[in-house]
Enzyme design. Structure first.
Site, short mmCIF file in Angstrom:
data_model
loop_
_atom_site.label_atom_id
_atom_site.label_comp_id
_atom_site.label_asym_id
_atom_site.label_seq_id
_atom_site.Cartn_x
_atom_site.Cartn_y
_atom_site.Cartn_z
N ASP A 55 9.46 36.03 34.20
CA ASP A 55 9.16 34.61 34.04
C ASP A 55 10.45 33.81 33.83
O ASP A 55 11.50 34.37 33.49
CB ASP A 55 8.20 34.38 32.87
CG ASP A 55 8.79 34.80 31.54
OD1 ASP A 55 9.30 35.94 31.45
OD2 ASP A 55 8.77 34.01 30.58
N GLU A 108 8.42 36.37 28.48
CA GLU A 108 9.47 36.46 27.46
C GLU A 108 9.88 35.08 26.97
O GLU A 108 10.20 34.91 25.78
CB GLU A 108 10.69 37.20 28.04
CG GLU A 108 11.78 37.52 27.01
CD GLU A 108 12.79 36.41 26.79
OE1 GLU A 108 13.55 36.48 25.80
OE2 GLU A 108 12.84 35.46 27.62
#
Length: 475
Positions: free
Chosen positions: A103, A168
């Site tokens: 991400d 994350e």
């Protein structure tokens, strides 16, 4: 464009997947584990792409791949059947874990020189969100592993794992926090020898007169979000009291802002950094570092002059949210603020809460919003750390000057914190060769990676994995 190495084309492609993660305040919806993403379907497309490009990793009998919570991969690379080693060696060699995330943070597209999800290449740089943080690590690990696994002269000598996570950037609730218990279940009471995650880098202009510095994170700061609340009698603004919730909260925040948390140097990651760098300091400073048990106070004063290095020696705090009244002519009965603290490894959330309460006084309620205490510092006296150092030196062997390798403290946080109960040692490093001015590109606009540096990143992971988990195959 056609003469680009295939590895660069693949990184260029995954940058084009807009896998922006978002904070969630509500229960998951129809996309379940992918609800932490602005565009869940783009993560599914990225999954399909990397699986198709790396069949030796995702479709091999040598690996076992699990998709955790719809978004994160847990890859188990298995020891080769034909690798001959004694039972004692097998029992003593614990598995390890590599971590990277798929991400990325949001972008303000109009601030970028090139569209952040186009993967534009210009003057030897690949531009795009995730080119540094952290899609290049995802792809470099897969490129390196694939290369090693298809080499018939090599065999995997030990089990190890790779976690490719998907949120994350928003604390890992949907990704790493779900992968960690699954990995613990697989390990069935075993520990990992070590974990390697993103973290510190090679800084070209580390300090005037110094060679570049390759910093390996042996610890990272924790975090604490505190909510400070003041409640008083409200009323009409035409008859104001001498103190209100607003003035009391402002007074408390002012006191907290002026307060300095303890400064730590001796026997800390910063101490280890100084010891590793000391040969390059002038004689007087070398002597002070050598005698740090008696020069601790003076060195603290010197290092604290730099606002960046100062943060490496103490817990920091900053007010990030504040709220109060509802109308211009109404005195609010309640005001609150959120203060974000980054915890030094020598502090804990409990100790910082206690210090904060003593500073702001009894009229202010201090509550925990969110917290994560710092992990313990990892050892530099391990085979894994030696392998890291060797891989760094070999990767940049042709650079002039060559970088110094030193342990250090990471002020941010990584997904590795969610696995800290599984390993004694966690290292945080990505072989990015950057200048100070480039660091703001991470999470900023015009994020980019030099194509040559990305090739070095692949080489680093190939060297490290070759040393840690592969050997010549036996018939």
């Amino acid at each position: 464009m056609n003469d680009l190495p295939d590895c660069v084309k693949r990184l260029q492609k995954v940058i084009q997947f807009r896998t922006v993660s978002k904070s969630l305040r509500f229960e998951t919806g129809e996309n379940h584990g992918l609800d932490c993403l602005e565009l869940p379907e783009t993560m599914r497309k990225m999954h399909s792409y990397i699986k198709s490009e790396f069949p030796s990793v995702f479709s091999s009998e040598k690996t076992n791949v699990e998709l955790i919570n719809d978004g994160s991969f847990l890859i188990h690379v298995k020891v080769a059947n034909n690798f001959q080693q004694s039972i004692d060696q097998q029992q003593n060699q614990l598995p390890f874990l590599l971590v990277a995330h798929m991400d990325v943070v949001p972008t303000k597209d109009d601030e970028w020189k090139h569209p952040p999800f186009d993967g534009v290449i210009e003057d030897g740089f690949l531009y795009g969100r995730g080119s540094l943080d952290d899609k290049s690590a995802v792809m470099a690990i897969l490129e390196a592993l694939s290369s090693l696994m298809i080499d018939e002269s090599l065999a995997c000598t030990r089990d190890f794992y790779i976690a490719l996570t998907h949120d994350e950037e928003v604390k890992g609730s949907f990704g790493a926090q779900q992968v960690a218990p699954r990995l613990a279940e697989i390990l069935d009471g075993k520990e990992l020898e070590f974990i390697l995650d993103e973290g510190l880098i090679v800084l070209e202009d580390f300090r005037p007169g110094f060679p570049p510095a390759a910093m390996v994170g042996i610890c990272e700061k924790g975090h604490l979000d505190m909510k400070l609340t003041v409640k008083t009698h409200g009323g009409h603004s035409s008859i104001p009291p001498s103190e209100t919730a607003v003035t009391k909260l402002c007074d408390a925040l002012s006191k907290l802002n002026a307060y300095k948390f303890p400064v730590y140097l001796y026997n800390t990651p910063m101490h280890q950094t100084l010891l590793a760098l000391s040969p390059h300091f002038p004689a007087v400073q070398r002597s002070m570092i050598k005698s740090i048990n008696t020069t601790d106070y003076v060195l603290k004063k010197i290092i604290s002059r730099d606002p960046i290095t100062s943060t490496l020696m103490q817990t920091t705090k900053v007010t990030t949210l504040i709220s109060g009244g509802t109308a211009a002519n109404v005195i609010p009965s309640e005001c609150w603020a959120v203060v974000n603290c980054r915890l030094h490894p020598n502090d804990t959330s409990d100790s910082v809460m206690e210090m904060t309460r003593s500073v702001v006084g009894p009229d202010v309620t201090v509550d925990v919003v969110d917290k994560c205490d710092p992990p313990k510092c990892s050892s530099t006296d391990t085979p894994a750390y030696s392998s890291l150092v060797n891989a760094i030196k070999a990767t940049f062997a042709n650079c002039d000057p060559q970088p110094i390798v030193a342990p250090g403290l990471l002020t941010g946080q990584t997904d590795s914190r969610h696995f800290k109960h599984l390993a004694q040692n966690i290292y945080r490093f990505n072989p990015f060769w950057l200048k100070r001015a480039d660091i703001e590109r991470i999470h900023g606009h015009d994020e980019r990676i030099a194509i040559s540096n990305y090739e070095q990143q692949i080489e680093f992971f190939k060297l490290f994995l070759r040393d840690a988990a592969f050997s010549q195959s036996f018939p």
